[in-house]
Design an enzyme around this catalytic site. Sequence first.
Site, PDB file in Angstrom:
ATOM      1  N   ASN A   1      57.409 -10.943  60.497  1.00 22.69           N
ATOM      2  CA  ASN A   1      57.058 -11.876  61.580  1.00 22.69           C
ATOM      3  C   ASN A   1      55.950 -12.853  61.206  1.00 22.69           C
ATOM      4  O   ASN A   1      55.698 -13.808  61.922  1.00 22.69           O
ATOM      5  CB  ASN A   1      56.673 -11.105  62.848  1.00 22.69           C
ATOM      6  CG  ASN A   1      55.519 -10.156  62.619  1.00 22.69           C
ATOM      7  OD1 ASN A   1      55.497  -9.443  61.626  1.00 22.69           O
ATOM      8  ND2 ASN A   1      54.542 -10.157  63.505  1.00 22.69           N
TER       9      ASN A   1
ATOM     10  N   ILE B   1      53.367 -13.330  54.345  1.00 24.15           N
ATOM     11  CA  ILE B   1      54.285 -13.228  53.211  1.00 24.15           C
ATOM     12  C   ILE B   1      55.684 -12.803  53.679  1.00 24.15           C
ATOM     13  O   ILE B   1      56.691 -13.348  53.224  1.00 24.15           O
ATOM     14  CB  ILE B   1      53.717 -12.228  52.174  1.00 24.15           C
ATOM     15  CG1 ILE B   1      52.434 -12.808  51.550  1.00 24.15           C
ATOM     16  CG2 ILE B   1      54.757 -11.902  51.108  1.00 24.15           C
ATOM     17  CD1 ILE B   1      51.693 -11.840  50.643  1.00 24.15           C
TER      18      ILE B   1
ATOM     19  N   ARG C   1      55.617  -5.698  65.163  1.00 22.56           N
ATOM     20  CA  ARG C   1      54.998  -4.649  65.975  1.00 22.56           C
ATOM     21  C   ARG C   1      54.624  -5.101  67.374  1.00 22.56           C
ATOM     22  O   ARG C   1      54.707  -4.357  68.318  1.00 22.56           O
ATOM     23  CB  ARG C   1      53.756  -4.098  65.278  1.00 22.56           C
ATOM     24  CG  ARG C   1      54.080  -3.038  64.258  1.00 22.56           C
ATOM     25  CD  ARG C   1      52.826  -2.450  63.696  1.00 22.56           C
ATOM     26  NE  ARG C   1      51.931  -3.484  63.212  1.00 22.56           N
ATOM     27  CZ  ARG C   1      50.683  -3.272  62.842  1.00 22.56           C
ATOM     28  NH1 ARG C   1      50.173  -2.062  62.924  1.00 22.56           N
ATOM     29  NH2 ARG C   1      49.933  -4.249  62.384  1.00 22.56           N
TER      30      ARG C   1
ATOM     31  N   TYR D   1      43.632   1.378  49.815  1.00 23.12           N
ATOM     32  CA  TYR D   1      44.670   0.347  49.647  1.00 23.12           C
ATOM     33  C   TYR D   1      45.238   0.384  48.215  1.00 23.12           C
ATOM     34  O   TYR D   1      46.452   0.374  48.013  1.00 23.12           O
ATOM     35  CB  TYR D   1      44.042  -1.010  49.950  1.00 23.12           C
ATOM     36  CG  TYR D   1      44.972  -2.193  49.893  1.00 23.12           C
ATOM     37  CD1 TYR D   1      45.918  -2.415  50.890  1.00 23.12           C
ATOM     38  CD2 TYR D   1      44.888  -3.118  48.848  1.00 23.12           C
ATOM     39  CE1 TYR D   1      46.757  -3.526  50.847  1.00 23.12           C
ATOM     40  CE2 TYR D   1      45.721  -4.231  48.801  1.00 23.12           C
ATOM     41  CZ  TYR D   1      46.659  -4.431  49.798  1.00 23.12           C
ATOM     42  OH  TYR D   1      47.485  -5.532  49.754  1.00 23.12           O
TER      43      TYR D   1
HETATM   44  P1  NAI Z   1      49.708  -9.840  57.224  1.00 23.08           P
HETATM   45  O1  NAI Z   1      48.623  -8.987  57.735  1.00 23.08           O
HETATM   46  O2  NAI Z   1      49.778 -11.279  57.605  1.00 23.08           O
HETATM   47  O3  NAI Z   1      51.131  -9.188  57.533  1.00 23.08           O
HETATM   48  C1  NAI Z   1      51.364  -7.809  57.440  1.00 23.08           C
HETATM   49  C2  NAI Z   1      52.640  -7.489  58.179  1.00 23.08           C
HETATM   50  O4  NAI Z   1      52.832  -6.069  58.150  1.00 23.08           O
HETATM   51  C3  NAI Z   1      52.572  -7.896  59.642  1.00 23.08           C
HETATM   52  O5  NAI Z   1      53.825  -8.421  60.020  1.00 23.08           O
HETATM   53  C4  NAI Z   1      52.345  -6.574  60.357  1.00 23.08           C
HETATM   54  O6  NAI Z   1      52.872  -6.521  61.672  1.00 23.08           O
HETATM   55  C5  NAI Z   1      53.107  -5.627  59.453  1.00 23.08           C
HETATM   56  N1  NAI Z   1      52.686  -4.234  59.642  1.00 23.08           N
HETATM   57  C6  NAI Z   1      51.481  -3.688  59.414  1.00 23.08           C
HETATM   58  N2  NAI Z   1      51.474  -2.387  59.765  1.00 23.08           N
HETATM   59  C7  NAI Z   1      52.720  -2.104  60.232  1.00 23.08           C
HETATM   60  C8  NAI Z   1      53.345  -0.943  60.764  1.00 23.08           C
HETATM   61  N3  NAI Z   1      52.698   0.220  60.906  1.00 23.08           N
HETATM   62  N4  NAI Z   1      54.630  -1.024  61.142  1.00 23.08           N
HETATM   63  C9  NAI Z   1      55.306  -2.182  61.017  1.00 23.08           C
HETATM   64  N5  NAI Z   1      54.779  -3.311  60.539  1.00 23.08           N
HETATM   65  C10 NAI Z   1      53.505  -3.271  60.155  1.00 23.08           C
HETATM   66  O7  NAI Z   1      49.609  -9.691  55.649  1.00 23.08           O
HETATM   67  P2  NAI Z   1      50.300 -10.438  54.418  1.00 23.08           P
HETATM   68  O8  NAI Z   1      49.212 -11.041  53.648  1.00 23.08           O
HETATM   69  O9  NAI Z   1      51.450 -11.263  54.825  1.00 23.08           O
HETATM   70  O10 NAI Z   1      50.791  -9.156  53.604  1.00 23.08           O
HETATM   71  C11 NAI Z   1      52.138  -8.755  53.440  1.00 23.08           C
HETATM   72  C12 NAI Z   1      52.202  -7.717  52.343  1.00 23.08           C
HETATM   73  O11 NAI Z   1      51.727  -8.292  51.128  1.00 23.08           O
HETATM   74  C13 NAI Z   1      51.323  -6.485  52.608  1.00 23.08           C
HETATM   75  O12 NAI Z   1      51.999  -5.327  52.154  1.00 23.08           O
HETATM   76  C14 NAI Z   1      50.101  -6.758  51.759  1.00 23.08           C
HETATM   77  O13 NAI Z   1      49.463  -5.573  51.389  1.00 23.08           O
HETATM   78  C15 NAI Z   1      50.705  -7.473  50.572  1.00 23.08           C
HETATM   79  N6  NAI Z   1      49.774  -8.276  49.823  1.00 23.08           N
HETATM   80  C16 NAI Z   1      49.110  -9.342  50.378  1.00 23.08           C
HETATM   81  C17 NAI Z   1      48.238 -10.088  49.615  1.00 23.08           C
HETATM   82  C18 NAI Z   1      47.503 -11.267  50.159  1.00 23.08           C
HETATM   83  O14 NAI Z   1      46.678 -11.829  49.418  1.00 23.08           O
HETATM   84  N7  NAI Z   1      47.731 -11.718  51.374  1.00 23.08           N
HETATM   85  C19 NAI Z   1      47.984  -9.756  48.211  1.00 23.08           C
HETATM   86  C20 NAI Z   1      48.721  -8.640  47.722  1.00 23.08           C
HETATM   87  C21 NAI Z   1      49.582  -7.942  48.506  1.00 23.08           C
END
Ligand code: NAI
Length: 234
Positions: A11, A14, A34, A140
């Site tokens: 939603n 990334i 969520r 993490y």
């Molecule tokens: P974000 O915080 O914008 O999005 C995270 C997504 O995961 C959201 O849609 C959220 O609702 C969902 N989520 C979290 N807990 C959940 C649960 N219990 N059940 C269902 N959905 C859940 O973060 P972003 O930056 O888009 O991150 C996406 C992925 O990329 C994550 O796994 C993050 O660890 C990874 N990542 C991000 C980096 C960054 O620099 N932004 C770098 C390296 C990895």
Amino acid sequence: MSRSVLVTGGNRGIGLAIARAFADAGDKVAITYRSGEPPAGFLAVKCDITEPEQVEQAYKEIEEKHGPVEVLVANAGITRDQLLMRMTEEDFSAVLDTNLTGTFRVVKRANRGMLRARKGRVVLISSVVGLLGGAGQANYAASKAGLVGFARSLARELGSRNITFNVVAPGFIDTDMTRALSDEQREGILEQVPLARYGQPEEIAAAVRFLASDEAAYITGAVIPVDGGLGMGH
Ligand code: NAI
């Protein structure tokens, strides 16, 4: 192409960029979210991946509307940064339960249909931090490193069934997650990135789409860094 694709946490950030990349290529894309109002243009299913019944329910709905999931992108993840001294048992287990066990739950459920179809593509979103480590991010980093062992075990277990498991390890990408960092932290990070900028979510999506494409049919158990060079050699 019109495959049934599922992107967890699709939603925003990334995950949303990944969902858009598949939809633009003509796939049928389901996303989990969520809370709040999900973006239009996808089959949006409410699902917290820490709740096994919600995962089961989400798959039932997706299978009914799009057919069994052929491409799974396990993207949902959280951070709860804290120095070890102050990190509580809850901080540790909440991150592991979402990032690692949550991924196990969605992969296990997807595998059922993939085994039957004798094909499938699974891409897990890890992090450069899983390989490099990060002060204040022991929970993490452990969860993200765990995804590598998880994917590589499954690549061995299920390769003969024509299911591939790959990991994308993003560096610092411009999303809500990194916008939460202080200016000082953001600048400190940039000094270590050879390409001297943050990545865009679309740059992660491009790698994920490739791994799910026919061109990547002979790639499994790989960890693909998309990190501006930050993690080189790890
Ligand atoms: P974000 O915080 O914008 O999005 C995270 C997504 O995961 C959201 O849609 C959220 O609702 C969902 N989520 C979290 N807990 C959940 C649960 N219990 N059940 C269902 N959905 C859940 O973060 P972003 O930056 O888009 O991150 C996406 C992925 O990329 C994550 O796994 C993050 O660890 C990874 N990542 C991000 C980096 C960054 O620099 N932004 C770098 C390296 C990895």
